[in-house]
Design a protein around this motif. Structure first.
Motif, short mmCIF file in Angstrom:
data_model
loop_
_atom_site.label_atom_id
_atom_site.label_comp_id
_atom_site.label_asym_id
_atom_site.label_seq_id
_atom_site.Cartn_x
_atom_site.Cartn_y
_atom_site.Cartn_z
N GLU A 94 0.83 -1.20 0.00
CA GLU A 94 0.00 0.00 0.00
C GLU A 94 0.87 1.26 0.00
OE1 GLU A 94 -2.51 -0.35 3.37
OE2 GLU A 94 -3.77 -1.94 2.51
N GLY A 95 1.96 1.23 0.79
CA GLY A 95 2.87 2.37 0.82
C GLY A 95 3.54 2.59 -0.53
N ALA A 96 3.92 1.50 -1.18
CA ALA A 96 4.55 1.61 -2.50
C ALA A 96 3.56 2.16 -3.53
CB ALA A 96 5.07 0.25 -2.94
N ASP A 97 2.30 1.70 -3.43
CA ASP A 97 1.28 2.20 -4.36
C ASP A 97 1.04 3.70 -4.17
OD1 ASP A 97 0.99 -0.27 -5.48
OD2 ASP A 97 -0.75 -0.84 -4.24
N ARG A 98 1.02 4.14 -2.91
CA ARG A 98 0.83 5.57 -2.64
C ARG A 98 2.01 6.37 -3.20
NH1 ARG A 98 -0.90 3.70 2.50
NH2 ARG A 98 1.17 4.15 3.35
N LEU A 99 3.19 5.83 -3.01
CA LEU A 99 4.39 6.52 -3.51
C LEU A 99 4.37 6.59 -5.03
CD1 LEU A 99 7.18 7.79 -3.12
CD2 LEU A 99 8.15 5.48 -3.06
N LYS A 100 4.02 5.50 -5.68
CA LYS A 100 3.98 5.50 -7.15
C LYS A 100 2.93 6.47 -7.68
CE LYS A 100 3.72 0.96 -7.38
NZ LYS A 100 3.62 -0.43 -7.94
N PHE B 275 12.70 -1.37 1.38
CA PHE B 275 14.06 -1.66 0.92
C PHE B 275 14.41 -3.13 1.10
CE2 PHE B 275 14.38 2.73 0.41
CZ PHE B 275 15.63 3.11 -0.07
N GLY B 276 13.95 -3.72 2.20
CA GLY B 276 14.19 -5.14 2.44
C GLY B 276 15.56 -5.42 3.01
N LEU B 277 15.74 -6.63 3.49
CA LEU B 277 17.00 -7.04 4.09
C LEU B 277 18.06 -7.37 3.07
CD1 LEU B 277 15.60 -9.33 6.95
CD2 LEU B 277 16.34 -6.94 7.11
N ASP B 278 17.64 -7.69 1.83
CA ASP B 278 18.62 -8.09 0.82
C ASP B 278 19.42 -6.90 0.30
OD1 ASP B 278 16.35 -7.01 -0.24
OD2 ASP B 278 16.45 -8.16 -2.11
N SER B 279 18.82 -5.70 0.31
CA SER B 279 19.54 -4.50 -0.15
C SER B 279 19.07 -3.31 0.68
CB SER B 279 19.30 -4.25 -1.64
OG SER B 279 17.91 -4.12 -1.90
N PRO B 280 19.46 -3.24 1.96
CA PRO B 280 18.93 -2.21 2.85
C PRO B 280 19.43 -0.80 2.53
CG PRO B 280 20.67 -3.44 3.94
CD PRO B 280 20.42 -4.13 2.63
N ASP B 281 20.46 -0.68 1.71
CA ASP B 281 21.05 0.63 1.44
C ASP B 281 20.54 1.28 0.16
OD1 ASP B 281 22.60 0.43 3.73
OD2 ASP B 281 24.18 -0.66 2.68
N SER B 282 19.91 0.52 -0.71
CA SER B 282 19.46 1.09 -1.98
C SER B 282 18.18 0.41 -2.45
CB SER B 282 20.54 0.94 -3.06
OG SER B 282 20.77 -0.43 -3.36
N LEU B 283 17.41 1.19 -3.22
CA LEU B 283 16.17 0.70 -3.79
C LEU B 283 16.22 0.95 -5.28
CD1 LEU B 283 13.20 -0.35 -3.26
CD2 LEU B 283 12.54 2.08 -3.28
N THR B 284 16.06 -0.11 -6.08
CA THR B 284 16.11 0.05 -7.53
C THR B 284 14.72 0.35 -8.07
OG1 THR B 284 15.72 -2.30 -7.98
CG2 THR B 284 18.00 -1.61 -7.64
N LEU B 285 14.71 0.85 -9.30
CA LEU B 285 13.45 1.12 -9.96
C LEU B 285 12.61 -0.13 -10.08
CD1 LEU B 285 11.49 2.88 -11.61
CD2 LEU B 285 12.92 2.43 -13.62
N GLU B 286 13.25 -1.24 -10.40
CA GLU B 286 12.51 -2.49 -10.59
C GLU B 286 11.91 -2.98 -9.28
OE1 GLU B 286 13.17 -6.94 -12.56
OE2 GLU B 286 14.66 -5.35 -12.83
N GLU B 287 12.58 -2.72 -8.14
CA GLU B 287 12.05 -3.14 -6.85
C GLU B 287 10.82 -2.32 -6.47
OE1 GLU B 287 16.12 -4.68 -4.60
OE2 GLU B 287 15.56 -2.56 -4.55
N LEU B 288 10.78 -1.07 -6.88
CA LEU B 288 9.63 -0.23 -6.57
C LEU B 288 8.49 -0.45 -7.56
CD1 LEU B 288 8.31 2.05 -4.94
CD2 LEU B 288 9.37 3.67 -6.55
#
Length: 309
Positions: free
Chosen positions: A11-17, A66-79
Motif C-alpha cells: 500500500e505504501g509503494a502504491d501511494r508513492l507510485k 528496501f528489504g533485508l537483501d539491499s537495505p542501502d538502496s532501492l532500484t526502480l525495478e524493486e519499486l
C-alpha cells in the motif's frame, strides 16, 4: 502478521507510485527521475529516499520497502517491477543494437542531415525504435521517452540519455554534465538578460535598470567573465600596438633609426642591456604618451627583464 506487513508495504509503494506519477505529469518514470533518481543511476539510497518521502508527504515503511537483501538502496525495478523491467530491456537492446546511448541518439536524431539541431523529439524517438526493431507498445514507448524527458519539454538532448550508458566512467561523466545542465541554462538566460539590459544604457535610477546588487552576481557568470576577459585582451592588444607605434615613430623623428637611438639615448655606456626603469625614465623625460607596461611587454619578448640591441 507477515501478510499484514507485506500488504502495508504494498500500500505504501502504491501511494508513492501515485505521487511520483503526479509529480511526473502523469508519468511514473518521469516522477522517479525528478524526485528520487536525479542522477539517473536507476536506484536511490536509503537516506535520499527518506528525505524524498518526507518532502512528498508519503507515509511508507522504508525499511520494509528496501528489504533485508539491499537495505542501502532501492532500484526502480524493486519499486515498480513492470516499469523497471521495461527500462532494463530497453537498456540492453540499446547497448546490443548501437553500443551506447550516444550512438543511439545520433542515429535517431539524423545528425548528418542539414536540419539536425541536437534535439530528439518523441516522434523521432518512436520512429527510431520502430525502425531498429525494438518491440514495445505505444504506451511503453511513451514511458521510456518520459524517463529521458525529465523536464517535460517534449524533446531531449544528448546529455539527457547518457545516464543509460553501461560504461561506468562515461556514465559518471554524463551524469555530472546532466547535473550542470539546469545551471548552464539559467546562466545562459541571465547572460542574455544582462546583454539586453546593457544595450539599453539606462540610467541607474531607471526602474528597468539593473540593480547594483544584481549586477555583482551577473558579472560573475562564466560567459560574462569570458566576454570581459576577451574585451580586456582586445583593449590590451590595441594599447600595445598604439604604444609600439608611438615609440617607433618617436625614434624615427628624433634619431632617424633605432641603432642611433640605442647608442645615444638608451645605452650610451655600451652595456648592451637596458632595464625597464631606464626606458620608463626616458619616456617620462620626453613626455612620451605610451603605456609603459604594454610597450615593455612588446619589446621584451623573451621575458628576461632586459632589452638588448
Amino acid at each position: 502478521l507477515l501478510l499484514g506487513h507485506v500488504m502495508m508495504v504494498a500500500e505504501g509503494a502504491d501511494r508513492l507510485k501515485a505521487v511520483l506519477a503526479q509529480k511526473g505529469n502523469g508519468s511514473l518514470l518521469r516522477g522517479w527521475r525528478r524526485e528520487l533518481d536525479m542522477d539517473g543511476s536507476l536506484d536511490v539510497g536509503f537516506r535520499e529516499f527518506c528525505e524524498a518521502a518526507l518532502r512528498l508527504g508519503v507515509a511508507v515503511d522504508a525499511e520494509m520497502l528496501f528489504g533485508l537483501d539491499s537495505p542501502d538502496s532501492l532500484t526502480l525495478e524493486e519499486l515498480a517491477a513492470p516499469e523497471g523491467k521495461l527500462v532494463d530491456r530497453f537498456r540492453v537492446w540499446m547497448t546490443n543494437t548501437f553500443g551506447g546511448p550516444g550512438e543511439m541518439f545520433i542515429d535517431f536524431e539524423n545528425a548528418e542531415t542539414a536540419d539536425a539541431d541536437g534535439k530528439l523529439r518523441y516522434e523521432e524517438f518512436a520512429a527510431g525504435l520502430q525502425k531498429n526493431g525494438f518491440e514495445a507498445t505505444e504506451e511503453e514507448v511513451r514511458s521510456i521517452f518520459d524517463l529521458l524527458d525529465v523536464e517535460s519539454n517534449g524533446e531531449v538532448q544528448m546529455e539527457d540519455v547518457m545516464f543509460l550508458e553501461v560504461d561506468k566512467r562515461r556514465r559518471e561523466g554524463a551524469m555530472m554534465k546532466a547535473k550542470l545542465k539546469n545551471r548552464r541554462e539559467r546562466e545562459a538566460l541571465m547572460t542574455e538578460v544582462y546583454h539586453e539590459d546593457a544595450s539599453h544604457t539606462l540610467p541607474r535610477t531607471h526602474r528597468r535598470a539593473m540593480r547594483v546588487w544584481h549586477a555583482a552576481a551577473v558579472e560573475r557568470l562564466p560567459a560574462v567573465v569570458q566576454e570581459r576577459r576577451l574585451h580586456w585582451r582586445r583593449r590590451q592588444h590595441q594599447r600595445t600596438q598604439e604604444s609600439v607605434s608611438t615609440f617607433y615613430k618617436h625614434i624615427r623623428q628624433t634619431h632617424g633609426n633605432g641603432v642611433r637611438f640605442w647608442r645615444q639615448v638608451l645605452d650610451p655606456d655600451a652595456r648592451f642591456v637596458v632595464h625597464r626603469a631606464e626606458l620608463g625614465r626616458y619616456c617620462r623625460s620626453v613626455n612620451l604618451e605610451v603605456d609603459l607596461a604594454c610597450l615593455w611587454q612588446a619589446l621584451d619578448q623573451d621575458g628576461d627583464g632586459v632589452l638588448s640591441i
